[in-house]
Design a protein around this motif. Structure first.
Motif, PDB file in Angstrom:
ATOM      1  N   ARG A 156      38.282  34.929  46.075  1.00  0.00           N
ATOM      2  CA  ARG A 156      37.497  36.025  46.915  1.00  0.00           C
ATOM      3  C   ARG A 156      36.747  36.812  45.803  1.00  0.00           C
ATOM      4  NH1 ARG A 156      40.911  38.238  52.053  1.00  0.00           N
ATOM      5  NH2 ARG A 156      41.021  36.199  53.443  1.00  0.00           N
ATOM      6  N   TYR A 157      37.385  37.111  44.790  1.00  0.00           N
ATOM      7  CA  TYR A 157      36.769  37.802  43.663  1.00  0.00           C
ATOM      8  C   TYR A 157      35.615  36.880  43.200  1.00  0.00           C
ATOM      9  CZ  TYR A 157      35.633  39.841  39.206  1.00  0.00           C
ATOM     10  OH  TYR A 157      35.178  40.507  38.058  1.00  0.00           O
ATOM     11  N   ARG A 158      35.786  35.796  42.720  1.00  0.00           N
ATOM     12  CA  ARG A 158      34.782  34.936  42.463  1.00  0.00           C
ATOM     13  C   ARG A 158      33.525  34.666  43.405  1.00  0.00           C
ATOM     14  NH1 ARG A 158      37.523  29.871  39.276  1.00  0.00           N
ATOM     15  NH2 ARG A 158      38.507  31.196  37.677  1.00  0.00           N
ATOM     16  N   LYS A 159      33.981  34.832  44.675  1.00  0.00           N
ATOM     17  CA  LYS A 159      32.734  34.707  45.740  1.00  0.00           C
ATOM     18  C   LYS A 159      32.315  35.738  45.710  1.00  0.00           C
ATOM     19  CE  LYS A 159      34.844  31.019  48.587  1.00  0.00           C
ATOM     20  NZ  LYS A 159      35.521  30.827  50.228  1.00  0.00           N
ATOM     21  N   SER A 160      32.840  36.862  45.840  1.00  0.00           N
ATOM     22  CA  SER A 160      32.084  38.046  45.778  1.00  0.00           C
ATOM     23  C   SER A 160      31.231  38.583  44.624  1.00  0.00           C
ATOM     24  CB  SER A 160      33.062  39.519  46.162  1.00  0.00           C
ATOM     25  OG  SER A 160      33.938  39.606  44.897  1.00  0.00           O
ATOM     26  N   SER A 161      31.767  38.123  43.469  1.00  0.00           N
ATOM     27  CA  SER A 161      30.845  38.342  42.280  1.00  0.00           C
ATOM     28  C   SER A 161      30.019  37.273  41.778  1.00  0.00           C
ATOM     29  CB  SER A 161      31.992  38.410  41.030  1.00  0.00           C
ATOM     30  OG  SER A 161      32.525  37.206  40.801  1.00  0.00           O
ATOM     31  N   ASN A 162      29.684  36.303  42.462  1.00  0.00           N
ATOM     32  CA  ASN A 162      28.702  35.275  42.490  1.00  0.00           C
ATOM     33  C   ASN A 162      27.339  35.660  43.063  1.00  0.00           C
ATOM     34  OD1 ASN A 162      27.189  33.052  42.090  1.00  0.00           O
ATOM     35  ND2 ASN A 162      28.456  31.530  43.316  1.00  0.00           N
ATOM     36  N   ALA A 177      43.293  35.709  45.847  1.00  0.00           N
ATOM     37  CA  ALA A 177      42.476  37.125  45.178  1.00  0.00           C
ATOM     38  C   ALA A 177      41.660  36.690  44.445  1.00  0.00           C
ATOM     39  CB  ALA A 177      43.616  37.932  44.579  1.00  0.00           C
ATOM     40  N   VAL A 178      41.780  35.700  43.569  1.00  0.00           N
ATOM     41  CA  VAL A 178      40.752  35.010  42.467  1.00  0.00           C
ATOM     42  C   VAL A 178      39.499  34.294  43.200  1.00  0.00           C
ATOM     43  CG1 VAL A 178      40.262  33.291  40.950  1.00  0.00           C
ATOM     44  CG2 VAL A 178      42.575  34.905  40.802  1.00  0.00           C
TER      45      VAL A 178
END
Length: 75
Positions: free
Chosen positions: A63-69, A60-61
């Motif tokens: 995926r969140y980091r990839k989507s918020s980059n 989850a972390v």
């Protein structure tokens, strides 16, 4: 030499989730009456499901980091 983005890490992974679920569920459904085996089952259940939870949170972390980059979004 590979850069940090090209390296393949073993954690977190879906295989880690499945690999933790198998011994956890197997230990959950064992029916032992000896205190030693009951204690061992509890240890296996806690460790296996802890590993599953760590992999789920890790995925989850990531995926969140990839989507918020901002560099990965199409403009």
């Amino acid at each position: 030499m590979k850069t940090s983005q090209e390296k393949k890490h073993w954690f977190p992974s879906v295989a880690g989730i499945i690999g933790g679920l198998i011994p956890g569920v197997a230990a959950l459904f064992n029916q032992f009456s000896s205190p030693f085996w009951i204690t061992l089952n509890i240890v296996v259940i806690v460790l296996a499901f802890g590993f599953v939870v760590a992999n789920v949170i890790g995925l989850a972390v990531v995926r969140y980091r990839k989507s918020s980059n901002p560099g990965t979004h199409d403009r």
